[in-house]
Design a protein around this motif. Sequence first.
Motif, PDB file in Angstrom:
ATOM      1  N   PRO A   8      28.595  72.958  70.776  1.00 52.32           N
ATOM      2  CA  PRO A   8      29.582  72.136  71.490  1.00 52.32           C
ATOM      3  C   PRO A   8      29.009  71.477  72.740  1.00 52.32           C
ATOM      4  CG  PRO A   8      29.802  74.409  72.167  1.00 52.32           C
ATOM      5  CD  PRO A   8      28.608  74.355  71.254  1.00 52.32           C
ATOM      6  N   GLY A   9      29.615  70.374  73.142  1.00 55.27           N
ATOM      7  CA  GLY A   9      29.177  69.757  74.400  1.00 55.27           C
ATOM      8  C   GLY A   9      29.853  68.427  74.633  1.00 55.27           C
ATOM      9  N   SER A  10      29.503  67.817  75.744  1.00 55.01           N
ATOM     10  CA  SER A  10      30.040  66.479  76.045  1.00 55.01           C
ATOM     11  C   SER A  10      29.174  65.404  75.404  1.00 55.01           C
ATOM     12  CB  SER A  10      30.065  66.246  77.560  1.00 55.01           C
ATOM     13  OG  SER A  10      30.668  67.309  78.219  1.00 55.01           O
ATOM     14  N   PHE A  11      27.866  65.618  75.385  1.00 56.71           N
ATOM     15  CA  PHE A  11      26.915  64.683  74.766  1.00 56.71           C
ATOM     16  C   PHE A  11      27.155  63.243  75.222  1.00 56.71           C
ATOM     17  CE2 PHE A  11      27.580  68.256  71.807  1.00 56.71           C
ATOM     18  CZ  PHE A  11      26.296  68.779  71.787  1.00 56.71           C
ATOM     19  N   HIS A  18      19.253  67.980  74.206  1.00 54.70           N
ATOM     20  CA  HIS A  18      20.269  68.405  73.233  1.00 54.70           C
ATOM     21  C   HIS A  18      19.645  68.512  71.834  1.00 54.70           C
ATOM     22  CE1 HIS A  18      23.312  66.200  75.985  1.00 54.70           C
ATOM     23  NE2 HIS A  18      23.640  67.474  76.055  1.00 54.70           N
ATOM     24  N   ILE A  21      17.684  71.592  71.012  1.00 49.42           N
ATOM     25  CA  ILE A  21      18.519  72.764  70.697  1.00 49.42           C
ATOM     26  C   ILE A  21      19.133  72.615  69.298  1.00 49.42           C
ATOM     27  CG2 ILE A  21      20.605  74.064  71.393  1.00 49.42           C
ATOM     28  CD1 ILE A  21      18.342  74.433  73.402  1.00 49.42           C
ATOM     29  N   ASN A  39      35.525  66.282  77.758  1.00 49.79           N
ATOM     30  CA  ASN A  39      35.707  66.941  79.053  1.00 49.79           C
ATOM     31  C   ASN A  39      36.095  65.882  80.084  1.00 49.79           C
ATOM     32  OD1 ASN A  39      35.439  68.303  81.440  1.00 49.79           O
ATOM     33  ND2 ASN A  39      33.557  69.367  80.870  1.00 49.79           N
ATOM     34  N   LYS A  42      34.625  65.089  83.532  1.00 52.37           N
ATOM     35  CA  LYS A  42      33.293  64.494  83.676  1.00 52.37           C
ATOM     36  C   LYS A  42      33.300  62.965  83.681  1.00 52.37           C
ATOM     37  CE  LYS A  42      30.136  68.144  82.334  1.00 52.37           C
ATOM     38  NZ  LYS A  42      28.981  68.515  81.509  1.00 52.37           N
ATOM     39  N   ARG A  88      24.524  77.480  72.559  1.00 55.58           N
ATOM     40  CA  ARG A  88      24.421  76.689  73.790  1.00 55.58           C
ATOM     41  C   ARG A  88      22.978  76.682  74.265  1.00 55.58           C
ATOM     42  NH1 ARG A  88      28.436  73.586  75.884  1.00 55.58           N
ATOM     43  NH2 ARG A  88      28.014  74.264  78.010  1.00 55.58           N
ATOM     44  N   GLY A  89      22.614  75.648  75.001  1.00 58.91           N
ATOM     45  CA  GLY A  89      21.271  75.580  75.572  1.00 58.91           C
ATOM     46  C   GLY A  89      21.323  76.020  77.029  1.00 58.91           C
ATOM     47  N   LEU A  90      20.244  76.649  77.474  1.00 55.02           N
ATOM     48  CA  LEU A  90      20.145  77.045  78.884  1.00 55.02           C
ATOM     49  C   LEU A  90      18.928  76.365  79.484  1.00 55.02           C
ATOM     50  CD1 LEU A  90      20.649  80.877  79.430  1.00 55.02           C
ATOM     51  CD2 LEU A  90      22.141  79.018  80.188  1.00 55.02           C
ATOM     52  N   ARG A  91      19.159  75.629  80.564  1.00 49.13           N
ATOM     53  CA  ARG A  91      18.026  74.949  81.199  1.00 49.13           C
ATOM     54  C   ARG A  91      17.462  75.750  82.341  1.00 49.13           C
ATOM     55  NH1 ARG A  91      21.433  69.602  81.528  1.00 49.13           N
ATOM     56  NH2 ARG A  91      22.922  71.288  81.567  1.00 49.13           N
ATOM     57  N   ASP A  95      22.435  76.711  85.286  1.00 49.01           N
ATOM     58  CA  ASP A  95      23.358  76.681  84.140  1.00 49.01           C
ATOM     59  C   ASP A  95      24.041  78.030  83.946  1.00 49.01           C
ATOM     60  OD1 ASP A  95      22.928  74.092  83.311  1.00 49.01           O
ATOM     61  OD2 ASP A  95      21.456  74.595  81.773  1.00 49.01           O
ATOM     62  N   TYR A  98      27.885  79.103  85.172  1.00 52.68           N
ATOM     63  CA  TYR A  98      28.902  78.360  84.414  1.00 52.68           C
ATOM     64  C   TYR A  98      28.992  78.893  82.979  1.00 52.68           C
ATOM     65  CZ  TYR A  98      30.783  74.232  81.970  1.00 52.68           C
ATOM     66  OH  TYR A  98      31.506  73.390  81.182  1.00 52.68           O
ATOM     67  N   GLU A  99      27.845  79.090  82.359  1.00 54.81           N
ATOM     68  CA  GLU A  99      27.832  79.563  80.969  1.00 54.81           C
ATOM     69  C   GLU A  99      28.408  80.980  80.872  1.00 54.81           C
ATOM     70  OE1 GLU A  99      27.252  77.772  78.384  1.00 54.81           O
ATOM     71  OE2 GLU A  99      26.395  76.012  79.359  1.00 54.81           O
ATOM     72  N   TYR A 124      11.972  69.712  78.679  1.00 59.42           N
ATOM     73  CA  TYR A 124      13.311  69.143  78.859  1.00 59.42           C
ATOM     74  C   TYR A 124      14.150  69.885  79.899  1.00 59.42           C
ATOM     75  CZ  TYR A 124      12.033  66.957  74.441  1.00 59.42           C
ATOM     76  OH  TYR A 124      11.382  66.268  73.472  1.00 59.42           O
TER      77      TYR A 124
END
Length: 159
Positions: A8-11, A18, A21, A39, A42, A88-91, A95, A98-99, A124
Amino acid sequence: MSRLAICPGSFDPVTYGHLDIIERGASVFDNVIVVVFNNQSKAPLFTVEERVALLEESTKHLPNVTVDESNELLIDYAMQQKAQVVLRGLRAVSDFEYEMQITSMNRKLNERVETLFMMTNNQYSFLSSSIVKEVAKYKANVSDLVPEAVEKALKKKYS
Ligand code: ADP
């Protein structure tokens, strides 16, 4: 039983971060659904339809990846699709908090859907949709940050 993950995401818009992942998720799970959630907080640049179209174009080389959109609660969407995992990706550490909040809430809402994190590819770790939009606005070159279709769409938005 085939393993399905929701990504999931805003993309807004999809970046190579993205995609990294999504591609790695597609190699671990039988199927991946990338879902655009709107969202509102945003203030998106691209409409949901545009974001879905850019994701479809950017993931067309991945046969086990589909793209969808939803206005529902993530956990309800995951249940409907019978997905076992939210990916989900973690940078960076930034992050994490929030995650943690979202994951704890999702677990409270439904224990059966597990959230898994993949650490970003180092190259990235600085990359976000917001940074890309910021530099694209000033006509900087973003070709190594986003797929070609996204680069074109950004040029059009900011022309
Ligand atoms: P959201 O608004 O839900 O955070 P985003 O589109 O910003 O949506 O991000 C969707 C997912 O992709 C999140 O799990 C986010 O951590 C991950 N992500 C975003 N950018 C990167 C990146 N550069 N590397 C790895 N994961 C990323």
